[in-house]
Design a protein around this motif. Sequence first.
Motif, PDB file in Angstrom:
ATOM      1  N   ASP A  49       0.820  -1.218   0.000  1.00  0.00           N
ATOM      2  CA  ASP A  49       0.000   0.000   0.000  1.00  0.00           C
ATOM      3  C   ASP A  49       0.850   1.263   0.000  1.00  0.00           C
ATOM      4  O   ASP A  49       0.320   2.370   0.083  1.00  0.00           O
ATOM      5  CB  ASP A  49      -0.926   0.025   1.216  1.00  0.00           C
ATOM      6  CG  ASP A  49      -2.091  -0.939   1.063  1.00  0.00           C
ATOM      7  OD1 ASP A  49      -2.458  -1.261  -0.085  1.00  0.00           O
ATOM      8  OD2 ASP A  49      -2.637  -1.373   2.099  1.00  0.00           O
ATOM      9  N   LYS A 137      -1.224   8.916  -7.909  1.00  0.00           N
ATOM     10  CA  LYS A 137      -2.526   8.371  -7.546  1.00  0.00           C
ATOM     11  C   LYS A 137      -2.789   7.133  -8.392  1.00  0.00           C
ATOM     12  O   LYS A 137      -2.791   7.194  -9.612  1.00  0.00           O
ATOM     13  CB  LYS A 137      -3.615   9.420  -7.759  1.00  0.00           C
ATOM     14  CG  LYS A 137      -4.869   9.164  -6.991  1.00  0.00           C
ATOM     15  CD  LYS A 137      -5.745  10.392  -7.039  1.00  0.00           C
ATOM     16  CE  LYS A 137      -6.799  10.330  -5.964  1.00  0.00           C
ATOM     17  NZ  LYS A 137      -7.597  11.557  -5.956  1.00  0.00           N
ATOM     18  N   SER A 138      -2.986   6.005  -7.738  1.00  0.00           N
ATOM     19  CA  SER A 138      -3.233   4.738  -8.430  1.00  0.00           C
ATOM     20  C   SER A 138      -4.677   4.656  -8.909  1.00  0.00           C
ATOM     21  O   SER A 138      -5.523   5.464  -8.514  1.00  0.00           O
ATOM     22  CB  SER A 138      -2.929   3.566  -7.494  1.00  0.00           C
ATOM     23  OG  SER A 138      -1.573   3.577  -7.134  1.00  0.00           O
ATOM     24  N   ALA A 139      -4.967   3.675  -9.737  1.00  0.00           N
ATOM     25  CA  ALA A 139      -6.307   3.500 -10.295  1.00  0.00           C
ATOM     26  C   ALA A 139      -7.366   3.338  -9.206  1.00  0.00           C
ATOM     27  O   ALA A 139      -8.516   3.732  -9.398  1.00  0.00           O
ATOM     28  CB  ALA A 139      -6.332   2.297 -11.233  1.00  0.00           C
ATOM     29  N   ASP A 140      -6.969   2.784  -8.046  1.00  0.00           N
ATOM     30  CA  ASP A 140      -7.916   2.596  -6.954  1.00  0.00           C
ATOM     31  C   ASP A 140      -8.105   3.865  -6.111  1.00  0.00           C
ATOM     32  O   ASP A 140      -8.809   3.853  -5.108  1.00  0.00           O
ATOM     33  CB  ASP A 140      -7.502   1.424  -6.059  1.00  0.00           C
ATOM     34  CG  ASP A 140      -6.176   1.653  -5.341  1.00  0.00           C
ATOM     35  OD1 ASP A 140      -5.561   2.733  -5.496  1.00  0.00           O
ATOM     36  OD2 ASP A 140      -5.745   0.735  -4.615  1.00  0.00           O
ATOM     37  N   GLY A 141      -7.450   4.975  -6.517  1.00  0.00           N
ATOM     38  CA  GLY A 141      -7.585   6.239  -5.818  1.00  0.00           C
ATOM     39  C   GLY A 141      -6.602   6.443  -4.679  1.00  0.00           C
ATOM     40  O   GLY A 141      -6.569   7.507  -4.071  1.00  0.00           O
ATOM     41  N   MET A 142      -5.793   5.421  -4.392  1.00  0.00           N
ATOM     42  CA  MET A 142      -4.815   5.522  -3.308  1.00  0.00           C
ATOM     43  C   MET A 142      -3.492   6.065  -3.844  1.00  0.00           C
ATOM     44  O   MET A 142      -3.056   5.673  -4.923  1.00  0.00           O
ATOM     45  CB  MET A 142      -4.592   4.144  -2.676  1.00  0.00           C
ATOM     46  CG  MET A 142      -3.657   4.133  -1.502  1.00  0.00           C
ATOM     47  SD  MET A 142      -3.554   2.467  -0.806  1.00  0.00           S
ATOM     48  CE  MET A 142      -4.069   2.811   0.848  1.00  0.00           C
TER      49      MET A 142
END
Length: 153
Positions: A49, A137-142
């Motif tokens: 993460d 920013k990753s595709a999952d918004g994190m």
Amino acid sequence: MRSYIRSAAGLLIVFCPTLLPAQDHDGVNAIYERMTAAYAALDSQAFADIYAGDAAYLRSDENPILMGIDAIIDNYERYFSGVRERNGRLGLVFRVIKRDCDGSICSDVGWYKHSRYDSEGALEGTSYGRFMTTPGKSADGMWRFHADLDTGA
């Protein structure tokens, strides 16, 4: 010029304003908070993460560049397992001194302080270094690091 200071769990982040809204600064800052917590817990799996799946980690020594989350997790697990074997603990503090952002990608430059403690809680040593990261920013918004470079200081 305005500065933003945040302190949490041994974390100090200082930077100047950029194009990113304040809530996204919180998302970028959260990466450093997760890394500080992973060091404190000696939790190598937490780096899933912290770094993007295809992240690059350029270390300060002469070892090869680590490519991808599996190599990065393995690197931290080797380090953390040695600390766990001697019942030690670690501390990590960041100071971001420059942040530039454009949409969903940033560049951070700063200093870190890495502390090592023995099984009794006595300080064994402290080292300092400089870093340059590319939070994105990753595709999952994190927000996660897409690239990380550290050097001794």
